[in-house]
Design a protein around this motif. Sequence first.
Motif, PDB file in Angstrom:
ATOM      1  N   SER A 167       0.856  -1.187   0.000  1.00 30.52           N
ATOM      2  CA  SER A 167       0.000   0.000   0.000  1.00 30.52           C
ATOM      3  C   SER A 167       0.895   1.242   0.000  1.00 30.52           C
ATOM      4  O   SER A 167       2.062   1.185   0.377  1.00 30.52           O
ATOM      5  N   ALA A 168       0.339   2.354  -0.423  1.00 33.95           N
ATOM      6  CA  ALA A 168       1.120   3.584  -0.612  1.00 33.95           C
ATOM      7  C   ALA A 168       1.832   4.018   0.669  1.00 33.95           C
ATOM      8  O   ALA A 168       2.959   4.499   0.618  1.00 33.95           O
ATOM      9  N   SER A 177      15.113  11.928   6.142  1.00 31.36           N
ATOM     10  CA  SER A 177      13.666  11.745   6.111  1.00 31.36           C
ATOM     11  C   SER A 177      13.115  12.225   4.774  1.00 31.36           C
ATOM     12  O   SER A 177      13.558  13.216   4.221  1.00 31.36           O
ATOM     13  N   GLY A 178      12.179  11.480   4.243  1.00 31.04           N
ATOM     14  CA  GLY A 178      11.546  11.844   2.984  1.00 31.04           C
ATOM     15  C   GLY A 178      12.184  11.173   1.780  1.00 31.04           C
ATOM     16  O   GLY A 178      11.566  11.083   0.723  1.00 31.04           O
ATOM     17  N   ALA A 179      13.408  10.708   1.900  1.00 36.86           N
ATOM     18  CA  ALA A 179      14.097  10.088   0.761  1.00 36.86           C
ATOM     19  C   ALA A 179      13.445   8.765   0.372  1.00 36.86           C
ATOM     20  O   ALA A 179      13.357   8.442  -0.813  1.00 36.86           O
ATOM     21  N   SER A 180      12.969   8.018   1.347  1.00 35.37           N
ATOM     22  CA  SER A 180      12.333   6.724   1.052  1.00 35.37           C
ATOM     23  C   SER A 180      11.053   6.911   0.254  1.00 35.37           C
ATOM     24  O   SER A 180      10.761   6.124  -0.655  1.00 35.37           O
ATOM     25  N   ASP A 181      10.296   7.954   0.583  1.00 36.57           N
ATOM     26  CA  ASP A 181       9.065   8.229  -0.169  1.00 36.57           C
ATOM     27  C   ASP A 181       9.377   8.576  -1.619  1.00 36.57           C
ATOM     28  O   ASP A 181       8.715   8.092  -2.543  1.00 36.57           O
ATOM     29  N   ILE A 182      10.374   9.422  -1.814  1.00 33.82           N
ATOM     30  CA  ILE A 182      10.747   9.827  -3.177  1.00 33.82           C
ATOM     31  C   ILE A 182      11.274   8.625  -3.952  1.00 33.82           C
ATOM     32  O   ILE A 182      10.920   8.415  -5.117  1.00 33.82           O
ATOM     33  N   LEU A 234      10.472   4.532  -8.162  1.00 38.44           N
ATOM     34  CA  LEU A 234      10.460   3.120  -8.553  1.00 38.44           C
ATOM     35  C   LEU A 234       9.074   2.694  -9.035  1.00 38.44           C
ATOM     36  O   LEU A 234       8.960   1.947 -10.015  1.00 38.44           O
ATOM     37  N   ILE A 235       8.031   3.156  -8.373  1.00 37.71           N
ATOM     38  CA  ILE A 235       6.663   2.805  -8.773  1.00 37.71           C
ATOM     39  C   ILE A 235       6.368   3.347 -10.164  1.00 37.71           C
ATOM     40  O   ILE A 235       5.649   2.732 -10.952  1.00 37.71           O
ATOM     41  N   ALA A 236       6.940   4.502 -10.493  1.00 39.09           N
ATOM     42  CA  ALA A 236       6.692   5.129 -11.792  1.00 39.09           C
ATOM     43  C   ALA A 236       7.356   4.368 -12.939  1.00 39.09           C
ATOM     44  O   ALA A 236       6.993   4.563 -14.098  1.00 39.09           O
TER      45      ALA A 236
END
Length: 144
Positions: A85-86, A109-114, A119-121
């Motif tokens: 999940s997102a 912080s925030g690097a994992s989201d980016i 990768l999802i894209a």
Amino acid sequence: MSITTRWNDYRPTKGGLVWTAVGASVLTMVVGFTWAGWVTGGSAQAMADQASQDAREQLVASLCVENFIADANAANNLVALKKESAYQQDDFIEDGGWNTVTALDKQVSGASDICADQLIAMESLPARTVTPDSSADEMPATDS
């Protein structure tokens, strides 16, 4: 009496000159801060800090994507990442250790989201090319 005659006969008072200068200064500041892009020192520092944090996040995210792609099990990991999940995708990245940079004391912080978003894209993983290490081809000198 014409306007030029009235203009030539006008003698401003000291108070009128002072208030004109004050009004011009206030008008200049209002225009400067609203339309000309002026900022206070605190705002400039906050913007610089935010830009620095964003740059760190982007850099670590790029390294994360490279580490993810270089993993031997990258194709299966990408499928597993897309199934998460997102709100759990960043945990998947962190658990895999792809966002870890050894030179940093703590994670950005925030690097994992980016990283997860990049990768999802991806439709598919890019082809990995392995270049041989040039130092491995050199023979060590021996004394004979």
